[in-house]
Design an enzyme around this catalytic site. Structure first.
Site, PDB file in Angstrom:
ATOM      1  N   GLU A  37       8.236   5.840  -2.590  1.00 24.13           N
ATOM      2  CA  GLU A  37       8.004   5.194  -3.894  1.00 24.13           C
ATOM      3  C   GLU A  37       8.770   3.884  -3.998  1.00 24.13           C
ATOM      4  OE1 GLU A  37       9.304   8.190  -3.420  1.00 24.13           O
ATOM      5  OE2 GLU A  37       7.725   9.615  -3.969  1.00 24.13           O
ATOM      6  N   TYR A 103      15.302  14.514   8.198  1.00 25.73           N
ATOM      7  CA  TYR A 103      15.877  14.337   6.859  1.00 25.73           C
ATOM      8  C   TYR A 103      17.206  15.071   6.716  1.00 25.73           C
ATOM      9  CZ  TYR A 103      11.043  13.186   5.501  1.00 25.73           C
ATOM     10  OH  TYR A 103       9.803  12.642   5.406  1.00 25.73           O
ATOM     11  N   ARG A 105      18.527  15.746   3.326  1.00 24.70           N
ATOM     12  CA  ARG A 105      18.349  15.507   1.889  1.00 24.70           C
ATOM     13  C   ARG A 105      18.449  16.780   1.062  1.00 24.70           C
ATOM     14  NH1 ARG A 105      12.241  13.059   2.253  1.00 24.70           N
ATOM     15  NH2 ARG A 105      12.571  12.547   0.067  1.00 24.70           N
ATOM     16  N   ARG A 225      -6.909   5.270   7.083  1.00 26.47           N
ATOM     17  CA  ARG A 225      -7.167   5.792   8.424  1.00 26.47           C
ATOM     18  C   ARG A 225      -6.461   4.988   9.510  1.00 26.47           C
ATOM     19  NH1 ARG A 225     -12.445   6.596  10.047  1.00 26.47           N
ATOM     20  NH2 ARG A 225     -11.847   8.700  10.664  1.00 26.47           N
ATOM     21  N   GLY A 226      -5.349   4.350   9.137  1.00 24.73           N
ATOM     22  CA  GLY A 226      -4.555   3.617  10.125  1.00 24.73           C
ATOM     23  C   GLY A 226      -5.375   2.545  10.829  1.00 24.73           C
ATOM     24  N   ASP A 256       2.492   3.121   2.488  1.00 27.04           N
ATOM     25  CA  ASP A 256       3.110   2.619   1.254  1.00 27.04           C
ATOM     26  C   ASP A 256       2.725   1.148   1.030  1.00 27.04           C
ATOM     27  OD1 ASP A 256       4.361   5.086   1.036  1.00 27.04           O
ATOM     28  OD2 ASP A 256       6.115   4.405   2.143  1.00 27.04           O
TER      29      ASP A 256
END
Ligand code: KDG
Length: 313
Positions: A37, A103, A105, A225-226, A256
């Site tokens: 985000e 991660y 987190r 789809r890259g 993103d």
């Protein structure tokens, strides 16, 4: 700020190995920050949209760094600082084509985000609310925060954008799918990769799959789809767009960037073709550098890609 992108989620510190190869041979780790985000907020802001981010960071130096980057990128930070560590992400490239993310987190500040951290007035005055499927995976409180934000936006007539962003290291597909169905039903704009779409609709043909996604609720559904480009179903019409060819250094963050480009144009009232053009260019810029968001373009830079060997003097 009003009329821009409002988003919420966890922003973490990122420790990225400078060299390609096994992490245990990495001589140097570079410290940065990232979070889906956050990346979208920065991307949209660089393209001229106002952007606001809600989240929690720790009372630590990584938390300082997150807030510093938000300030530097002119994103409005509505951060709550708490006595918990800011989450971390370890990123390395086993080869030029294989990126690995781990991660750290669990119990992090960002994973304690709750609905009380949000400001309903800010959401009500947004041009678009953007949420991802990562936040509900962090725990019941973040999941509730996403739900509350979406409800507030919908009640105020603010469009809701959802990027599914399935993260298998955070939860399993069965649990994610239940939550994704609810998110999609409340979304006006949906972004999904091929594998994420497959959690919701069984269909190999992307043009049919994207229509099926739109039939689940959103007026705008985009299948990202890259290297194969994207397909969108917008108000019943299917539009395809090829990817912008670039030399990819790090694929993380492309989605993103794509979302940031799409939403920035949406806020300007641009048609779907323009939204997809800016989205693919912005996503392509993201992969040209090692970080998740550092390579995101300003408006002036958008047209540069594809100009191989370009020297700007
Ligand atoms: O899309 C890129 C993100 O995945 C990355 O920045 C970190 O938010 C992140 C996550 O949870 O994976």
């Amino acid at each position: 700020m009003s009329g821009g992108v409002v988003t919420l989620g966890e922003t973490m510190g990122v420790l990225r190995a400078s060299e390609v190869g096994p992490l245990h041979h990495a001589g140097t780790l570079r410290l940065g920050v990232a979070g889906s985000e956050f990346n979208v907020a920065v991307g949209a802001r660089r393209l001229g949209a106002d952007a606001t981010w809600f989240g929690r960071v720790g009372n630590d130096e990584v938390g300082d760094l997150v807030l510093r980057e938000l300030r530097a990128e002119d994103v409005t930070a509505r951060a709550v600082r708490v006595e918990a560590p800011t989450g971390l992400m370890l990123k390395s490239s086993r080869s030029h084509d294989i990126t690995s993310v781990t991660y750290y987190r669990t119990g992090s500040a960002g994973s304690q985000l709750c609905a009380d951290d949000l400001d309903e007035d800010v959401i009500r005055s947004a041009g678009v609310l953007h949420v991802t499927g990562i936040t509900p995976a962090l725990g019941p409180d973040p999941a509730h925060a996403v739900h509350a934000a979406v409800e507030t936006a919908r009640a105020a007539g603010v469009p809701v954008s959802v990027d599914l962003n399935f993260r298998s290291r955070l939860w399993d597909a069965a649990r994610a799918t239940v939550v994704f169905r609810e998110l999609v039903a409340g979304a006006d704009i949906l972004f999904a990769g091929d594998e994420e779409a497959a959690l919701l609709v069984a269909e190999d043909d992307p043009a049919v799959a994207v229509r099926k996604l739109a039939a689940l609720g959103p007026r705008q559904a985009v299948l990202t789809r890259g290297e194969r480009g994207c397909v969108a179903a917008v108000d019943g019409t299917v539009v395809e767009r090829a990817a912008v060819p670039v030399r990819a250094v790090d694929p993380v963050g492309a989605g993103d960037g794509f979302v940031a480009g799409y939403l920035a144009e949406l806020l300007l009232g641009e048609p779907v073709e323009r939204r997809l053009a800016t989205a693919t260019a912005t996503g392509a810029f993201a992969v040209t550098v090692p970080g998740d968001w550092e390579g995101l373009p300003s408006r002036d830079e958008l047209a540069m890609l594809g100009s191989s060997g370009l020297v700007v003097r």
